[in-house]
Scaffold this motif. Sequence first.
Motif, PDB file in Angstrom:
ATOM      1  N   THR A  86     -58.259 -26.196  41.019  1.00 40.15           N
ATOM      2  CA  THR A  86     -57.574 -24.921  41.148  1.00 40.15           C
ATOM      3  C   THR A  86     -58.236 -23.928  40.194  1.00 40.15           C
ATOM      4  O   THR A  86     -59.093 -24.295  39.383  1.00 40.15           O
ATOM      5  N   TYR A 145     -54.602 -17.563  48.236  1.00 42.20           N
ATOM      6  CA  TYR A 145     -53.843 -17.251  47.027  1.00 42.20           C
ATOM      7  C   TYR A 145     -54.727 -16.591  45.986  1.00 42.20           C
ATOM      8  O   TYR A 145     -55.898 -16.934  45.836  1.00 42.20           O
ATOM      9  N   TYR A 146     -54.147 -15.629  45.264  1.00 41.59           N
ATOM     10  CA  TYR A 146     -54.889 -14.979  44.178  1.00 41.59           C
ATOM     11  C   TYR A 146     -53.938 -14.595  43.050  1.00 41.59           C
ATOM     12  O   TYR A 146     -52.729 -14.423  43.251  1.00 41.59           O
ATOM     13  N   GLU A 147     -54.504 -14.452  41.870  1.00 44.83           N
ATOM     14  CA  GLU A 147     -53.795 -13.957  40.688  1.00 44.83           C
ATOM     15  C   GLU A 147     -54.656 -12.903  40.022  1.00 44.83           C
ATOM     16  O   GLU A 147     -55.873 -13.061  39.929  1.00 44.83           O
ATOM     17  N   THR A 203     -49.506 -11.790  41.552  1.00 47.55           N
ATOM     18  CA  THR A 203     -49.901 -12.896  42.424  1.00 47.55           C
ATOM     19  C   THR A 203     -49.640 -12.521  43.870  1.00 47.55           C
ATOM     20  O   THR A 203     -48.822 -11.646  44.172  1.00 47.55           O
ATOM     21  N   GLY A 204     -50.351 -13.171  44.776  1.00 51.39           N
ATOM     22  CA  GLY A 204     -50.129 -12.893  46.183  1.00 51.39           C
ATOM     23  C   GLY A 204     -51.001 -13.761  47.060  1.00 51.39           C
ATOM     24  O   GLY A 204     -51.739 -14.631  46.593  1.00 51.39           O
ATOM     25  N   TYR A 205     -50.898 -13.515  48.362  1.00 50.99           N
ATOM     26  CA  TYR A 205     -51.694 -14.215  49.364  1.00 50.99           C
ATOM     27  C   TYR A 205     -52.384 -13.176  50.246  1.00 50.99           C
ATOM     28  O   TYR A 205     -51.741 -12.278  50.774  1.00 50.99           O
ATOM     29  N   HIS A 227     -52.977 -23.363  45.762  1.00 48.60           N
ATOM     30  CA  HIS A 227     -51.896 -22.780  46.558  1.00 48.60           C
ATOM     31  C   HIS A 227     -52.319 -22.465  47.992  1.00 48.60           C
ATOM     32  O   HIS A 227     -51.460 -22.143  48.828  1.00 48.60           O
ATOM     33  N   THR A 228     -53.623 -22.474  48.271  1.00 51.02           N
ATOM     34  CA  THR A 228     -54.130 -22.039  49.573  1.00 51.02           C
ATOM     35  C   THR A 228     -54.178 -23.212  50.546  1.00 51.02           C
ATOM     36  O   THR A 228     -54.914 -24.181  50.325  1.00 51.02           O
ATOM     37  N   LYS A 264     -54.398 -17.866  54.356  1.00 47.99           N
ATOM     38  CA  LYS A 264     -53.555 -17.106  53.440  1.00 47.99           C
ATOM     39  C   LYS A 264     -54.041 -17.495  52.043  1.00 47.99           C
ATOM     40  O   LYS A 264     -53.586 -18.480  51.467  1.00 47.99           O
ATOM     41  N   GLU A 275     -57.984 -18.945  44.950  1.00 43.50           N
ATOM     42  CA  GLU A 275     -58.045 -20.366  45.292  1.00 43.50           C
ATOM     43  C   GLU A 275     -58.482 -20.466  46.750  1.00 43.50           C
ATOM     44  O   GLU A 275     -57.830 -19.915  47.646  1.00 43.50           O
TER      45      GLU A 275
END
Length: 279
Positions: free
Chosen positions: A51, A32-34, A21-23, A79-80, A30, A73
């Motif tokens: 989501t 968000y991704y998985e 996961t990260g941004y 999360h974004t 920023k 997202e």
Amino acid sequence: MIALCTPSVWAQIKNSEHPITGYAPVNGLKMYYEIHGAGKPLILLHGSHATAATTFGGILPELKKHYKVIAVEMQGHGHTADINRPISCSAMAEDVSAFIKFLKLEKVDILGYSMGSGVALNLAVRHPDQVGKMVLLSPVYKATGIQPAYWPMLPQITPEVFKGSPVKLAYDSVAPNPKNWPVLVDKLKTLYSQNFDWDQKKIGAIKSPVMVIVGDADMVKPEHAVELFRLFGGGQFGDLQGLPNSELAVLPSTGHVGLLFRTDWLLAMIQPFLNKQTN
């Protein structure tokens, strides 16, 4: 839109194999991704208000066995965090393009639902070199492709109508600022206008193989799905002229939200399409 799976179910999916996961810093966001699984990259683009979890939770467990599934997202969703600009399919397409570059990917397959399919179409028009195959669930490219009953319903969509819904619960559980929900709902009311049209010539110029999937009781008119299919090279007499690279599926007794619950049908069609050799 009703969620396909709840936040708790999604947490079990995520934790089963510890996704990356990260941004990603893209265009002031920023994002968000998985990343789940391994193999050929497949980017998932969720629907409005939702989501990645609430849109794709039902099919991701199987998809990640065969592909490197990258769920993002988009602006103001999940999360974004939101930023000071309107939410539009064209702007989000530019975000996804920058995200693909951020991950140093060359060409990726795309699976988009509803709003996400609109983002995918804009991405393919603007950055065709980045797009391989596309699977579009409930896509439209102009206002006349949407059922007339949609437009009088639109003003009635308020933040309060989502109270207690899976999408609102999911948003509250992951959003950086849950109090921004009314802003998101308000911005999404202008995502599509009653006169929007992304230009038939531009859509018809897309060279990527496309699978169009709609329900027979979808928000998308069935004749619009056929029109899109023809723009992507479909509708020919296959016995004489050969099968096209693009495909069309109209699912029986299926509405716009209900499409997400046709998990077995979707997987049975999406995976062979993504895996097949094209002409």
